[in-house]
Design a protein around this motif. Structure first.
Motif, PDB file in Angstrom:
ATOM      1  N   SER A  84       8.512  53.417  37.882  1.00 22.31           N
ATOM      2  CA  SER A  84       9.330  53.845  36.755  1.00 22.31           C
ATOM      3  C   SER A  84       8.595  53.501  35.464  1.00 22.31           C
ATOM      4  N   ASP A  85       8.352  54.512  34.623  1.00 21.11           N
ATOM      5  CA  ASP A  85       7.669  54.337  33.343  1.00 21.11           C
ATOM      6  C   ASP A  85       8.609  54.698  32.206  1.00 21.11           C
ATOM      7  N   LYS A  86       8.609  53.867  31.166  1.00 21.28           N
ATOM      8  CA  LYS A  86       9.435  54.148  29.994  1.00 21.28           C
ATOM      9  C   LYS A  86       8.567  54.845  28.955  1.00 21.28           C
ATOM     10  N   LYS A  87       8.892  56.114  28.675  1.00 21.57           N
ATOM     11  CA  LYS A  87       8.159  56.902  27.683  1.00 21.57           C
ATOM     12  C   LYS A  87       9.164  57.540  26.749  1.00 21.57           C
ATOM     13  N   GLU A  88       8.933  57.348  25.466  1.00 24.41           N
ATOM     14  CA  GLU A  88       9.802  57.931  24.436  1.00 24.41           C
ATOM     15  C   GLU A  88      11.269  57.557  24.660  1.00 24.41           C
ATOM     16  N   GLY A  89      11.507  56.313  25.061  1.00 24.50           N
ATOM     17  CA  GLY A  89      12.858  55.822  25.241  1.00 24.50           C
ATOM     18  C   GLY A  89      13.547  56.216  26.534  1.00 24.50           C
ATOM     19  N   ARG A  90      12.877  56.975  27.392  1.00 22.24           N
ATOM     20  CA  ARG A  90      13.472  57.406  28.665  1.00 22.24           C
ATOM     21  C   ARG A  90      12.635  56.903  29.831  1.00 22.24           C
ATOM     22  N   TRP A  91      13.334  56.564  30.909  1.00 19.91           N
ATOM     23  CA  TRP A  91      12.651  56.125  32.128  1.00 19.91           C
ATOM     24  C   TRP A  91      12.336  57.339  32.989  1.00 19.91           C
TER      25      TRP A  91
END
Length: 105
Positions: A84-91
């Motif tokens: 799970s990666d958090k990018k631009e505030g979304r997972w």
């Protein structure tokens, strides 16, 4: 008997396009005492989290699989990994299947 390991890592990332930053990682692994066959196959799970001071938690890796102990110096793992990666505030999630071999000497 149960096996437990806790690995903590720190890395200093230097990138030309971004600010220099520290990344902290912590992986907790739990190996069950169950032995499935004579090959010493045991189920295991682990969770690794990644943290940056300015971003907070930005990655998580959950793993479930089987570890095989062939000898004191040779092991293998067959596993499923949920990254799970958090990018631009979304997972965002990725599903990964893997096979890992380890030799030590």
């Amino acid at each position: 008997r149960w096996g437990v390991s806790n690995r903590i890592r720190a890395a200093y990332h230097i990138k030309e396009t971004k600010e220099k930053t520290w990344v902290f990682r912590n992986r907790l692994t739990l190996i069950t005492p169950l032995r499935v066959t004579k090959l010493c196959i045991s189920p295991y799970i682990s969770e690794e989290v990644f943290f940056k001071r300015d971003e907070g938690f930005f990655q998580s890796r959950f793993v479930a699989g089987l570890i095989t102990l062939y000898s004191r110096n040779f092991t293998s793992k067959l596993f499923y990994l949920l990254r799970s990666d958090k990018k631009e505030g979304r997972w965002r999630r990725q599903n990964v299947a893997g096979l890992h071999f380890a030799f030590s000497f």
